[in-house]
Design a protein around this motif. Structure first.
Motif, short mmCIF file in Angstrom:
data_model
loop_
_atom_site.label_atom_id
_atom_site.label_comp_id
_atom_site.label_asym_id
_atom_site.label_seq_id
_atom_site.Cartn_x
_atom_site.Cartn_y
_atom_site.Cartn_z
N VAL A 65 39.77 34.66 51.55
CA VAL A 65 39.11 34.00 52.69
C VAL A 65 38.69 32.58 52.29
CG1 VAL A 65 37.03 34.03 54.13
CG2 VAL A 65 38.37 36.11 53.84
N ALA A 66 38.14 32.43 51.08
CA ALA A 66 37.72 31.10 50.62
C ALA A 66 38.91 30.16 50.51
CB ALA A 66 37.00 31.21 49.29
N LEU A 67 40.06 30.69 50.10
CA LEU A 67 41.26 29.85 49.96
C LEU A 67 42.03 29.73 51.27
CD1 LEU A 67 42.59 31.14 46.53
CD2 LEU A 67 41.34 29.03 46.99
N ARG A 68 41.53 30.34 52.33
CA ARG A 68 42.16 30.35 53.65
C ARG A 68 43.56 30.93 53.61
NH1 ARG A 68 40.08 24.63 56.15
NH2 ARG A 68 37.89 25.18 56.11
N ALA A 112 34.86 22.98 46.17
CA ALA A 112 33.93 24.10 46.05
C ALA A 112 34.57 25.38 46.59
CB ALA A 112 32.63 23.80 46.79
N ARG A 113 35.27 25.26 47.72
CA ARG A 113 35.99 26.42 48.26
C ARG A 113 37.03 26.92 47.26
NH1 ARG A 113 38.94 24.54 52.41
NH2 ARG A 113 40.29 26.30 52.05
N GLY A 114 37.70 26.00 46.59
CA GLY A 114 38.69 26.39 45.59
C GLY A 114 38.06 27.09 44.40
N ALA A 167 38.71 40.31 45.78
CA ALA A 167 39.99 39.70 46.17
C ALA A 167 39.97 39.19 47.61
CB ALA A 167 41.14 40.67 45.95
N PRO A 168 39.50 39.97 48.59
CA PRO A 168 39.44 39.42 49.96
C PRO A 168 38.51 38.22 50.09
CG PRO A 168 39.23 41.81 50.01
CD PRO A 168 39.18 41.39 48.58
N VAL A 169 37.42 38.22 49.30
CA VAL A 169 36.51 37.07 49.32
C VAL A 169 37.26 35.82 48.86
CG1 VAL A 169 34.42 36.09 48.30
CG2 VAL A 169 34.47 38.50 48.97
N GLY A 170 38.04 35.96 47.80
CA GLY A 170 38.82 34.84 47.29
C GLY A 170 39.86 34.36 48.27
N PHE A 173 39.29 30.79 43.72
CA PHE A 173 39.99 31.13 42.48
C PHE A 173 39.09 31.96 41.57
CE2 PHE A 173 42.64 27.40 43.64
CZ PHE A 173 43.85 28.06 43.68
N GLY A 174 37.79 31.65 41.55
CA GLY A 174 36.86 32.44 40.74
C GLY A 174 36.83 33.89 41.18
N ALA A 175 36.80 34.12 42.49
CA ALA A 175 36.77 35.50 43.00
C ALA A 175 38.08 36.23 42.71
CB ALA A 175 36.49 35.49 44.51
N LEU A 176 39.20 35.55 42.86
CA LEU A 176 40.49 36.20 42.57
C LEU A 176 40.62 36.54 41.09
CD1 LEU A 176 43.05 34.22 44.77
CD2 LEU A 176 42.25 36.56 45.07
#
Length: 107
Positions: A71-74, A39-41, A66-69, A45-48
């Motif tokens: 952060v989600a991808l660590r 789910a994080r991925g 982009a920053p949201v993506g 990836f969706g946000a990026l």
């Protein structure tokens, strides 16, 4: 009283060894479960992808995704991939070191 964090110190548990409560330690990028990691991925990836795909439509404002993506991808897509491997293998592989020779084995 101080605790030793050096993994090479005598008596230190090897990485991946069970913690005091019997649960295996996870790596720095691992999630609690595989579905949570996936789910994080999807979010990352969706946000990026969305930040770049929406650029012609809404302009530079889409780059706020982009920053949201990240952060989600660590941090980066590779960090997410490493975390996926750590999440899948957590608790399944054990390292045992005997007389300077270390091997991985399934539990």
């Amino acid at each position: 009283m101080t605790t030793t964090t050096d993994p090479t110190a005598p008596g230190a548990a090897p990485p991946g060894a069970p913690a005091g409560d019997g649960t295996p330690e996870r790596g720095g990028f691992a999630s609690a479960t595989v579905p949570r990691h996936l789910a994080r991925g999807a979010i990352g990836f969706g946000a990026l992808i969305g930040s770049l795909a929406l650029l012609p439509v809404v302009g530079p404002v889409s780059l706020l995704l982009a920053p949201v993506g990240l952060v989600a991808l660590r941090g980066c897509p590779m960090c997410w991939a490493v975390g996926l491997v750590e999440t899948v293998s957590a608790g399944r592989l054990r390292r045992s070191c005997i007389e300077g020779s270390c091997t991985l084995r399934r539990t």
